[in-house]
Write an enzyme that holds these catalytic residues in place. Structure first.
Site, short mmCIF file in Angstrom:
data_model
loop_
_atom_site.label_atom_id
_atom_site.label_comp_id
_atom_site.label_asym_id
_atom_site.label_seq_id
_atom_site.Cartn_x
_atom_site.Cartn_y
_atom_site.Cartn_z
N ASP A 105 0.63 -0.98 -0.13
CA ASP A 105 0.03 -0.04 -0.03
C ASP A 105 0.96 1.33 -0.10
O ASP A 105 2.10 1.22 0.44
CB ASP A 105 -0.92 0.16 1.40
CG ASP A 105 -0.13 0.23 2.59
OD1 ASP A 105 0.91 -0.60 2.79
OD2 ASP A 105 -0.69 1.06 3.11
N GLU A 144 0.10 -1.04 5.60
CA GLU A 144 1.03 -0.66 6.44
C GLU A 144 1.07 0.93 7.07
O GLU A 144 1.42 1.31 8.24
CB GLU A 144 2.43 -0.92 6.09
CG GLU A 144 3.58 -0.86 7.09
CD GLU A 144 4.35 0.45 7.00
OE1 GLU A 144 5.46 0.59 7.70
OE2 GLU A 144 4.14 1.33 6.07
#
Length: 407
Positions: A80, A175
């Site tokens: 991400d 994350e």
């Protein structure tokens, strides 16, 4: 290095921005696009036991090619990108043989990547840089790490003369919103230790990070016509202002560095009858971290004694300094250090002024220091990554695998 460039660009042009306001995992559906692509790529390069679970956590195995039993080591990165800046329609650009001068990212909007402001650029004169077009982030955090792990595994598959033990790969969502390790199955991953490939400058090797908490301050007030408010009005906004003025003036991000901790106000909104402030608390030292939390409570208590019971505070721990979990198994840091030194890379061992999946994983029973991925200026339009640094990260991963097999 062309394979690294092509692979990296194929990842960063896929939007994988995460969303802190979503309760799902992954927090955005678009993360699945890259996740599914990675699964297929891991299979294509020859890894085994490739899996993706219902929350898009990816794992894979490169089996040992030696007979003796050696530890199983893992490498982890996240796919991400931060919600702080746009990750859609990324248009990366190559700067070959960088000359040390200003790089015009976007002429129309006068967006310039300059060594006068970002002096680290001068470390990479003569190298190939990948930069943005000045309208989005790049995504080297942490698609550089993913690129490097997959490239290293492909190298090991194609070079069986390089001896290594069992290796496990893990890629995670979310994350950037602090949830990358929340649903990571440590037992399924089944390694002795791992490394996140999620650092910045070439040579970075980190096993310390902040202790972290978030706090929400709520003030309730009483709204009265301002012309007749004496002795009656309680302005919640004013109470929040007094709270802010009571915080240590120098303990803020813009005045701290190294192992200094801080308070950081990141959201404020309100009206006369209700105002809310959100902030984060950070410190590498556990005792100082606890002192900071106590200070917030004491400030609230003092203000309530002064004005009445109008303020409240809610504090939630987020993560802790992984140093206490790494030091008992410090050989995992020494192996990474030896790998870098063997490749002529000077290790830069310093505390992370932030968090990492490795912190949470370390407290989940998986010791997990952090290694450089090579990028700079994460989370914004000035982000860039030298291709040579990415190649060095690939080399470090391969060397760690070799060293573990020799122990």
């Amino acid at each position: 290095m062309q394979k690294i460039i092509d692979r990296f660009i194929s990842y960063v042009t896929i939007d994988t921005q995460s969303d802190p306001n979503s309760d799902s995992t992954p927090s955005t559906e678009k993360q699945w696009v890259l996740a599914n692509k990675l699964v297929e790529e891991l299979k294509q390069i020859g890894l085994e036991d490739v899996s993706i679970d219902a929350n898009s956590y990816i794992m894979a195995t490169l089996p040992s090619n030696i007979e003796k039993k050696v530890p199983t080591v893992g490498f982890i990165s996240h796919f991400d990108t931060t919600p702080d800046f746009s990750g859609a329609n990324v248009k990366p650009r190559l700067i070959h043989n960088y000359d040390g001068e200003d790089i015009i990212l976007n002429k129309e909007n006068n967006i310039v990547l300059s060594p006068d402001y970002f002096d680290d650029l001068l470390l990479y004169k003569g190298q190939t840089l990948i930069v943005t077009d000045g309208t989005t982030l790049l995504g080297a955090d942490d698609k550089a790490g993913i690129t490097e792990i997959i490239t290293a595994m492909e190298y090991l598959v194609n070079h069986p003369e390089v001896k290594h033990g069992p290796i496990r790969i893990g890629f995670t969502p979310d994350e950037e919103i602090g949830r990358g390790a929340h649903k990571f199955d440590v037992d399924k991953f089944n390694v002795d230790w791992a490394y996140t490939i999620d650092g910045s400058q070439i040579g970075e090797l980190e096993y310390e990070n902040f202790n972290a908490a978030e706090a929400k301050i709520t003030a309730t007030g009483k709204s009265v016509h301002p012309g007749y408010a004496k002795g009656k009005m309680v302005n919640a906004i004013g109470l929040i202002g007094e709270f802010m003025n009571s915080l240590p003036k120098e303990e803020v991000p813009e005045h701290t560095e190294g192992r200094d901790g801080f308070f950081h106000i990141n959201q404020l909104h309100g009206e006369i009858e209700k105002a809310e402030l959100e902030l984060i608390i950070r410190d590498h030292d556990k005792s100082l971290f606890e002192d900071k939390k106590k200070l917030l409570k004491n400030i609230i208590s003092d203000l309530n004694k002064k004005h009445g019971d109008y303020l409240s505070v809610e504090i939630k721990d987020q993560y802790f300094n992984m140093r206490e979990k790494i030091e008992p198994v410090f050989h995992v840091v020494e192996i990474a250090k030896e790998a870098m030194e063997g490749l002529g890379i000077e290790p830069i061992i310093k505390p992370i002024r932030g968090g990492t999946d490795g912190s949470q994983l370390s407290f989940m029973g998986l010791p997990c220091p952090n290694i450089f991925a090579g990028g700079h200026n994460f989370h914004g339009k000035y982000e860039y990554v030298p291709v040579e640094s990415m190649q060095k990260a690939v080399d470090v991963i391969v060397k760690i695998c070799e060293l573990v097999a020799r122990k």
